[in-house]
Design an enzyme around this catalytic site. Structure first.
Site: not given
Length: 153
Positions: A59, A90
């Site tokens: 991510e 994330c």
């Protein structure tokens, strides 16, 4: 890579391809794709081991690539597809980048922070929460992770 006119499952397929590539490199098989206006802006898989960098999650890497491509840190009109429920780090990056929608595959009851754990987007201190759609490509993402860890035991 720019791909036009894919469906939600097609975008998740791009993330799954990155996850498979990560697994072949010996990384935990997680992949991500960032989409804007029906086109994939960036894809990435985990690179934590290769980079010796605990922040090199799929991510984070995809967000960095998309931000560089768009020349902005705000990805307000972008969607993120990721094969595993994002962790707290994330989730924070997704919030700070102002990602519009998050689609993820497999739930992560142990390390996830979206619908498990700290539930980052529900925190009073969260400045931006994307729309969240879970279970997209869940079986494929889960099978990939289970096979990866089974082979290491």
């Amino acid at each position: 890579m720019i791909v036009k006119s894919l469906s939600v499952s097609g975008f998740m397929d791009a993330a799954l391809a990155e996850a498979k590539a990560a697994g072949k490199r010996g990384e935990v098989p997680v992949g991500a794709a960032i989409v804007r206006d029906g086109a994939i802006l960036a894809t990435a898989g985990n690179h934590m081991r290769a980079e010796r960098d605990v922040t090199a999650h799929a991510e984070i890497l995809a967000i960095r690539l998309a931000a560089e491509k768009l020349a902005t840190e705000r990805l307000t009109d972008c969607d993120l597809y990721v094969t595993l429920e994002p962790c707290a780090m994330c989730a924070a990056a997704i919030s700070f980048a102002r990602i519009r929608r998050l689609y993820y595959g497999a739930a992560d009851p142990k390390g996830g922070a979206v619908e498990h754990g700290v539930r980052f987007f529900h925190a009073r201190t969260c400045h931006h929460a994307p729309q969240v759609y879970s279970g997209i490509g869940e079986a494929a993402a889960s099978d990939l992770l289970k096979a990866f860890f089974r082979d290491r035991r």
